[in-house]
Design an enzyme around this catalytic site. Structure first.
Site, short mmCIF file in Angstrom:
data_model
loop_
_atom_site.label_atom_id
_atom_site.label_comp_id
_atom_site.label_asym_id
_atom_site.label_seq_id
_atom_site.Cartn_x
_atom_site.Cartn_y
_atom_site.Cartn_z
N ASP A 13 -9.88 -2.99 1.74
CA ASP A 13 -9.71 -2.30 2.99
C ASP A 13 -11.06 -1.86 3.30
OD1 ASP A 13 -9.68 -0.22 5.17
OD2 ASP A 13 -8.31 -0.53 5.29
N HIS A 62 -8.77 -5.96 4.46
CA HIS A 62 -8.55 -5.26 5.89
C HIS A 62 -9.55 -5.58 6.02
CE1 HIS A 62 -3.86 -3.36 5.10
NE2 HIS A 62 -4.02 -5.22 5.38
N LYS A 75 -6.98 2.78 -2.58
CA LYS A 75 -7.92 3.29 -2.03
C LYS A 75 -8.29 4.56 -2.27
CE LYS A 75 -6.10 6.29 2.29
NZ LYS A 75 -5.70 6.18 3.34
N TRP A 127 1.11 -0.81 -0.10
CA TRP A 127 0.39 0.22 0.17
C TRP A 127 0.92 1.48 0.03
CZ3 TRP A 127 0.39 4.23 3.10
CH2 TRP A 127 -0.65 5.03 3.25
N ASP A 184 -11.91 7.21 6.63
CA ASP A 184 -11.02 6.32 6.78
C ASP A 184 -10.47 6.33 7.97
OD1 ASP A 184 -9.42 3.69 6.49
OD2 ASP A 184 -8.54 4.79 5.14
N ASP A 241 -7.04 -4.47 9.86
CA ASP A 241 -6.19 -3.41 9.65
C ASP A 241 -7.40 -1.48 10.26
OD1 ASP A 241 -5.03 -0.91 8.71
OD2 ASP A 241 -5.29 -1.24 7.05
N ASP A 245 -10.20 4.52 10.53
CA ASP A 245 -9.56 2.85 11.18
C ASP A 245 -10.00 2.68 12.30
OD1 ASP A 245 -7.75 1.56 9.45
OD2 ASP A 245 -7.38 4.24 8.89
N HIS A 287 -11.55 2.08 2.68
CA HIS A 287 -11.30 2.95 1.55
C HIS A 287 -11.61 2.58 0.47
CE1 HIS A 287 -6.84 1.67 2.49
NE2 HIS A 287 -7.20 1.62 3.41
N GLU A 326 -3.19 -2.74 -2.40
CA GLU A 326 -4.48 -2.80 -1.84
C GLU A 326 -4.92 -0.80 -2.37
OE1 GLU A 326 -3.66 -1.64 2.36
OE2 GLU A 326 -5.40 -1.19 2.89
C1 RNT Z 1 -3.96 2.85 4.79
C2 RNT Z 1 -4.09 1.55 4.13
C3 RNT Z 1 -2.92 0.28 4.81
C4 RNT Z 1 -2.37 0.71 5.88
C5 RNT Z 1 -1.45 -0.47 7.07
C6 RNT Z 1 -0.71 0.46 8.28
O1 RNT Z 1 -4.48 3.57 4.58
O2 RNT Z 1 -5.34 1.25 4.91
O3 RNT Z 1 -2.75 -0.24 5.11
O4 RNT Z 1 -3.39 1.08 7.37
O5 RNT Z 1 -0.79 -0.03 6.23
ZN ZN Z 2 -5.46 -1.38 4.99
#
Ligand code: RNT
Ligand code: ZN
Length: 423
Positions: free
Chosen positions: A264, A291, A233, A190, A299, A331, A301, A267, A231
């Site tokens: 993810d 993820h 986004k 990523w 996003d 994640d 997290d 994302h 990955e």
């Molecule tokens: C970032 C991505 C990625 C990170 C990690 C730390 O938006 O989701 O996967 O969160 O690699």
């Molecule tokens: Zn991620």
């Protein structure tokens, strides 16, 4: 055991099993299937995506961990001890997901283009001793050479080559991990590359990214040791206007290059769920990586909770019948609560969602096949109050982990004895 008495758990489990059996659901089979689905716990929840380098910098790439809850892991040994504590409270055998910046560099200045397997030997030995698989990620952020927001798509050849070398080395390390542990390492790329404001050229960076990735992946590594994932986004903080590695970019890349696509959950647009994407991308890709995260308005997290979205994702993994082709990683990074609890809550929730999906009464699908959408909706809604919690408790009991909220007392005790002593 603490919490409800063992006998009660078993009795409730037995009653639940009978209730499900009457609906044509084999609970034993569901529990066996659940035990075969490993979750990759992300090491970066343990220290707010800090890592152990001397060359890195403050968290960058648009990633933000807010909060200052005391007791975060400051060393690899502390991080491993915290992971062990979390794993004691989670049923089943799992994996650990490492980032390159979590190598052990002995206080030396080892830049990202110099990392080697040797820097991860302790992690590999620890994983082996604990029966854990390892997954890996190049770290293309929190670094002076990523400070302007571009890495593999950078217009400067020198900067781009630096990150290409970093990613190449990450794959080799991933393969060494997979080989040592007898289980393929998923190495996920990523990058944060993107524009804060409207770019004049969107094509050039994407051409550079595709070429850079082709360089990164030039050397073929055995799939039994390493699986490459990419990955995408939608946007990041500071990259609101255009992300070079968008979903379309990586969907095309993964399909044409036979790479795993990493989806993810945070994302995409806020109301867009990755649940609906799973059955589509599995038509064109042998394997994918998820993820599992939770975005709140963006996003952000957040720790994975038992949301409709999580249930839908788990349901699709199971309903496609291809759980073996879907790698599961968590994640998120919440620095405002006990970090071990964050792992435990997120992992147990994902497992619960998978169990709920595994216990789905077959009559729901049969109703759809028969064209009876009234019955489908009725049965979907009734299935939500079936005694799946009793099955989950029973599963935890058989796996020797705390039942219900009993795990929290262990986290609190550990916090008092261990975490509170950290400066
Ligand atoms: C970032 C991505 C990625 C990170 C990690 C730390 O938006 O989701 O996967 O969160 O690699
Ligand atoms: Zn991620």
């Amino acid at each position: 055991m603490t919490g409800p008495k063992k006998k009660n758990i078993e009795r409730a489990g037995q009653l639940a099993q009978e209730r499900y059996a009457a609906l044509g659901v084999n609970v034993d089979r569901a529990l066996k299937a659940l035990a075969n689905i490993p979750v990759s716990l992300h090491c970066w929840q343990g220290d707010d995506v800090g890592g152990f380098e001397t060359v890195g910098g403050a968290l960058g790439g648009g990633l933000v961990a807010t909060g200052n809850y005391p007791g975060k892991a400051r060393t690899p040994d502390e991080l491993r001890a915290d992971l062990e504590q979390a794993l004691r409270l989670i049923p089943g055998q799992h994996r650990i997901n490492l980032h390159a910046m979590y190598g052990e560099f002995g206080g030396r200045r080892v830049d990202r283009d110099e990392i080697e397997v040797a820097h991860f030997n302790n992690w590999i030995a620890w994983a082996k001793a604990n029966g854990l698989g390892l997954d890996f990620n190049p770290s293309c952020f929190s670094h002076p050479k990523a400070a302007d927001g571009f890495t593999l798509s950078h217009r400067d050849n020198g900067v781009r080559n630096f990150w290409i070398e970093h990613c190449r080395r990450a794959r080799e390390i991933g393969a060494a991990m997979g080989k040592a542990l007898g289980s393929p390492c998923v190495t996920n790329v990523w990058i944060p590359d993107g524009f804060k404001d409207t770019p004049a050229d969107r094509q050039g960076p994407r051409e550079r990214l595709a070429a850079a990735l082709d360089d990164v992946f030039k050397k073929s590594l055995p799939a039994r040791h390493n699986l490459d994932a990419v990955e995408g986004k939608l946007f990041g903080i500071g990259a609101e206007s255009c992300t070079v590695g968008s979903h379309e970019f990586y969907l095309g890349y993964a399909i044409t290059r036979r790479k795993l696509l990493c989806l993810d959950a945070g994302h995409f647009h806020p109301t867009e769920s990755i649940a609906d994407k799973i059955s589509s991308v599995l038509l064109y890709l042998p394997e994918i990586l998820l993820h599992v995260s939770r975005g709140v308005r963006w996003d952000s997290d957040h720790v994975v909770t038992f949301t409709d979205d999580l249930q839908a994702i788990a349901r699709e993994i199971i309903a496609t019948g291809h759980a073996d082709r879907v790698h599961l990683g968590l994640d998120y990074f919440d620095a405002s609560i006990n970090r071990i609890a964050a792992w435990v809550i997120g992992t147990r929730n994902l497992q619960k969602a998978l169990l709920l999906a595994l216990l789905e009464p077959p009559a729901i699908r049969a109703a759809e096949l028969a064209g009876d959408t009234t019955a489908r909706l009725a049965l979907q809604e009734e299935s939500k109050s079936l005694p799946f919690g009793a099955v989950w408790d029973y599963y935890c009991e058989t796996k020797g982990v705390p039942i219900g909220e009993a795990w929290l007392a262990e986290v609190k005790a550990h916090e008092k004895i261990v975490l509170s002593k950290r400066g």
